[in-house]
Scaffold this active site. Structure first.
Site, mmCIF file in Angstrom:
data_model
loop_
_atom_site.group_PDB
_atom_site.id
_atom_site.type_symbol
_atom_site.label_atom_id
_atom_site.label_comp_id
_atom_site.label_asym_id
_atom_site.label_seq_id
_atom_site.Cartn_x
_atom_site.Cartn_y
_atom_site.Cartn_z
ATOM 1 N N HIS A 144 46.715 -29.919 -20.323
ATOM 2 C CA HIS A 144 46.966 -29.377 -21.670
ATOM 3 C C HIS A 144 47.413 -30.553 -22.543
ATOM 4 C CE1 HIS A 144 47.834 -26.580 -24.742
ATOM 5 N NE2 HIS A 144 48.964 -26.045 -24.317
ATOM 6 N N HIS B 132 36.670 -28.350 -22.825
ATOM 7 C CA HIS B 132 37.617 -27.412 -23.425
ATOM 8 C C HIS B 132 37.244 -26.001 -23.021
ATOM 9 C CE1 HIS B 132 40.111 -25.379 -26.371
ATOM 10 N NE2 HIS B 132 40.786 -26.508 -26.414
ATOM 11 N N ASP C 237 42.321 -34.550 -27.791
ATOM 12 C CA ASP C 237 43.119 -35.622 -27.197
ATOM 13 C C ASP C 237 42.379 -36.942 -27.065
ATOM 14 O OD1 ASP C 237 45.450 -34.078 -26.765
ATOM 15 O OD2 ASP C 237 44.434 -33.069 -25.131
HETATM 16 N N1 ACO Z 1 35.371 -34.465 -16.445
HETATM 17 C C1 ACO Z 1 34.444 -34.163 -15.485
HETATM 18 N N2 ACO Z 1 34.049 -32.909 -15.201
HETATM 19 C C2 ACO Z 1 34.621 -31.908 -15.892
HETATM 20 C C3 ACO Z 1 35.579 -32.145 -16.884
HETATM 21 C C4 ACO Z 1 35.954 -33.483 -17.157
HETATM 22 N N3 ACO Z 1 36.865 -33.762 -18.101
HETATM 23 N N4 ACO Z 1 35.982 -30.964 -17.425
HETATM 24 C C5 ACO Z 1 35.294 -30.021 -16.780
HETATM 25 N N5 ACO Z 1 34.455 -30.572 -15.857
HETATM 26 C C6 ACO Z 1 33.491 -29.874 -14.999
HETATM 27 C C7 ACO Z 1 34.192 -29.128 -13.858
HETATM 28 O O1 ACO Z 1 34.303 -29.958 -12.714
HETATM 29 C C8 ACO Z 1 33.256 -27.967 -13.666
HETATM 30 O O2 ACO Z 1 32.117 -28.434 -12.986
HETATM 31 P P1 ACO Z 1 31.300 -27.441 -11.973
HETATM 32 O O3 ACO Z 1 30.762 -26.329 -12.817
HETATM 33 O O4 ACO Z 1 30.253 -28.314 -11.378
HETATM 34 O O5 ACO Z 1 32.317 -26.974 -10.958
HETATM 35 C C9 ACO Z 1 32.804 -27.612 -15.087
HETATM 36 O O6 ACO Z 1 32.888 -28.853 -15.813
HETATM 37 C C10 ACO Z 1 33.663 -26.540 -15.757
HETATM 38 O O7 ACO Z 1 35.019 -27.002 -15.760
HETATM 39 P P2 ACO Z 1 36.306 -26.072 -15.622
HETATM 40 O O8 ACO Z 1 37.430 -26.901 -15.126
HETATM 41 O O9 ACO Z 1 35.942 -24.838 -14.856
HETATM 42 O O10 ACO Z 1 36.522 -25.665 -17.139
HETATM 43 P P3 ACO Z 1 37.829 -24.987 -17.733
HETATM 44 O O11 ACO Z 1 37.416 -24.295 -18.977
HETATM 45 O O12 ACO Z 1 38.546 -24.196 -16.689
HETATM 46 O O13 ACO Z 1 38.772 -26.241 -18.062
HETATM 47 C C11 ACO Z 1 39.693 -28.157 -19.142
HETATM 48 C C12 ACO Z 1 38.868 -26.861 -19.305
HETATM 49 C C13 ACO Z 1 40.992 -27.866 -18.358
HETATM 50 C C14 ACO Z 1 40.075 -28.660 -20.522
HETATM 51 C C15 ACO Z 1 38.827 -29.183 -18.382
HETATM 52 O O14 ACO Z 1 37.642 -29.454 -19.108
HETATM 53 C C16 ACO Z 1 39.586 -30.497 -18.117
HETATM 54 O O15 ACO Z 1 40.316 -30.584 -17.119
HETATM 55 N N6 ACO Z 1 39.428 -31.516 -19.015
HETATM 56 C C17 ACO Z 1 40.150 -32.766 -18.860
HETATM 57 C C18 ACO Z 1 41.600 -32.597 -19.312
HETATM 58 C C19 ACO Z 1 41.746 -32.457 -20.819
HETATM 59 O O16 ACO Z 1 41.171 -33.222 -21.587
HETATM 60 N N7 ACO Z 1 42.579 -31.484 -21.232
HETATM 61 C C20 ACO Z 1 42.885 -31.262 -22.651
HETATM 62 C C21 ACO Z 1 42.265 -29.989 -23.132
HETATM 63 S S1 ACO Z 1 42.523 -29.803 -24.871
HETATM 64 C C22 ACO Z 1 44.131 -29.347 -25.024
HETATM 65 O O17 ACO Z 1 44.770 -28.819 -24.160
HETATM 66 C C23 ACO Z 1 44.737 -29.649 -26.269
#
Ligand code: ACO
Length: 432
Positions: A268, A310, A367
């Site tokens: 987050h 996201h 971010d």
């Molecule tokens: N890098 C690589 N792969 C990713 C990333 C990433 N940053 N984000 C998602 N994926 C992949 C997952 O591995 C998953 O792959 P799969 O379908 O092969 O299993 C797919 O994309 C879907 O990802 P989820 O984690 O299920 O998506 P969710 O909606 O639950 O999570 C989140 C969203 C937590 C933001 C995620 O994209 C992440 O961890 N990003 C990096 C951290 C980040 O930047 N957080 C800030 C968010 S904005 C905020 O809070 C203000």
């Protein structure tokens, strides 16, 4: 909001039926009211991470994740960023309308009037180790405000809520700046009455008796915009935490402290710091951008592209576009060069053309560029989540107040699907 004449019929495998109201929101989305499902049928719904659950009705923030739209109280984010400062947006979030010039100036003065910290709070802050994580200090200090300013605990909380909101908005800025000074072994300096919210913050961070620092208007302008970008984002993890804690009728300080804790995590608000760690790692390890992308795609490698992806935005995050623009503006006007910005831009360019990221709708989020901009303002990486919290505070307050006055407000208490053992007998200790 309107309720449809038609119902959504839910037919369950044991023949049970449930007629759920269909609710139309003001923007054309539909939802099904399942709040009476368990009472009438014995079934609950299973929705881990609340991916598909509307937990409240709210008029504060509107997001269209497919179109990349973000509005606060009906105003488009881009419009607010280009025409308002942070105080105007904070006023909008908390009071529901944009202030006129006189109201804005009065509000700014009021915030300055309440910006001092109780001397014992300063003493308390002074005793943290200089290498403590700033979010642990911020969280504890916000919760402690209720000990130093306990009016909310008195019998009529409504009477004191305005004062509490003002104190919180104002003192969080002072706490954030003092946290930086504590980390650097510097004396705390008082806010100045004539400075604006952001000028005061930068001055309390960086002024010393020997450096003659005065806030740079380019930095002040960028900080105002960055804080506006963070001001609200409907039912995200930290705002949900604020509402949940508020639903037990805990006071505003306690609810906001919970929001800070939720924001802290790297999935987050902690992501802005993770982005900088990631970019520095790429730079220090002399990793190529192709290699970084390969690692991020490898499920056996813990490396993820921080600042990408996201839960809600599936085309682009409008905040990321604005953050990138602010970053480039600061760089150009102050003639600052940051090699991490070059790495970030190349990473964005390559990842947004890579099938893995495109097919999963992973784009830069807010971010991705904010950390580099904070760095140009002289703010260190471990303070970025504190900056996010300062920006998000008006949103948290608005949601807390809205929830308190919601006629459907109930204590937050989800159900669960139990996966543990059936009843077991406890054996006496010498027989186990
Ligand atoms: N890098 C690589 N792969 C990713 C990333 C990433 N940053 N984000 C998602 N994926 C992949 C997952 O591995 C998953 O792959 P799969 O379908 O092969 O299993 C797919 O994309 C879907 O990802 P989820 O984690 O299920 O998506 P969710 O909606 O639950 O999570 C989140 C969203 C937590 C933001 C995620 O994209 C992440 O961890 N990003 C990096 C951290 C980040 O930047 N957080 C800030 C968010 S904005 C905020 O809070 C203000």
């Amino acid at each position: 909001m309107t309720i449809d004449n038609k119902k959504a019929k839910i037919i369950l495998e044991d023949g049970c039926e449930f007629d759920a109201d269909i609710i139309h929101d003001n923007m054309g989305s539909k939802s099904i009211d399942i709040s009476g499902l368990r009472k009438e049928t014995g079934y609950i719904t299973y929705d881990p991470g609340f991916m598909n659950t509307g937990s409240c009705m709210s008029s504060i923030c509107y997001i269209d994740g497919e179109k990349g739209i973000l509005r606060y109280r009906g105003y488009d984010l881009e419009d607010l960023v280009s025409k308002c400062d942070f105080i105007e947006v904070a006023y909008l979030m908390v009071k529901g309308t944009l202030p006129n010039l006189e109201e804005r100036n009065k509000y700014m003065q009021l915030l300055n009037k309440h910006s001092l910290l109780h001397v014992n709070m300063k003493q308390f802050l002074r005793n943290y180790p200089s290498d403590a994580h700033p979010m642990s200090i911020l969280t504890a200090m916000i919760a402690s405000l209720s000990a130093f300013y306990p009016e909310l605990e008195e019998r009529d909380p409504e009477e004191n809520i305005d004062l509490t909101v003002t104190r919180l908005l104002s003192k969080m800025r002072t706490i954030a700046a003092y946290t930086y000074r504590q980390m650097n072994g510097l004396e705390f300096i008082d806010p100045k009455y004539e400075y604006s919210y952001c000028e005061n913050f930068l001055n309390m961070m960086f002024h010393t008796s020997v450096n003659g620092y005065t806030p740079n208007p380019v930095h002040v302008n960028a900080l105002n915009k960055l804080l506006i970008l963070h001001a609200d984002h409907e039912q995200n993890c930290s705002t949900t935490a604020v509402r949940l804690v508020g639903s037990s009728e805990a006071n505003l300080y306690a609810a906001v402290a919970a929001g800070c804790c939720a924001l802290w995590g790297p999935r987050h608000g902690g992501a802005n710091m993770e982005v900088m760690n990631m970019l520095s790692k790429i730079q220090n390890d002399k990793m190529s951008i192709d290699e970084a992308i390969r690692k991020a795609k490898d499920k056996n490698d813990p490396f993820r592209l921080s600042g990408f992806g996201h839960r809600v935005y599936k085309t682009f995050d409008p905040r990321a576009k604005i953050a990138k623009r602010i970053c480039l503006e600061v760089m150009e006007t102050t003639h600052t060069n940051d090699p991490l910005l070059d790495i970030a831009m190349e990473l964005e360019e390559k990842a947004t053309h890579d099938d893995y990221f495109v097919s999963r709708h992973l784009y830069p989020n807010v971010d991705f560029y904010t950390g580099i901009t904070f760095r140009m303002l002289g703010i260190p990486a471990n303070l970025y989540t504190v900056m996010f919290a300062m920006g998000r505070l008006p949103g948290w307050i608005a949601h807390y107040l809205e929830w308190r006055h919601d006629e459907y407000m109930k204590i937050g208490r989800p159900r669960q699907v139990y996966t543990g053992s059936p009843l077991r007998e406890v054996k006496p200790i010498n027989e186990r």
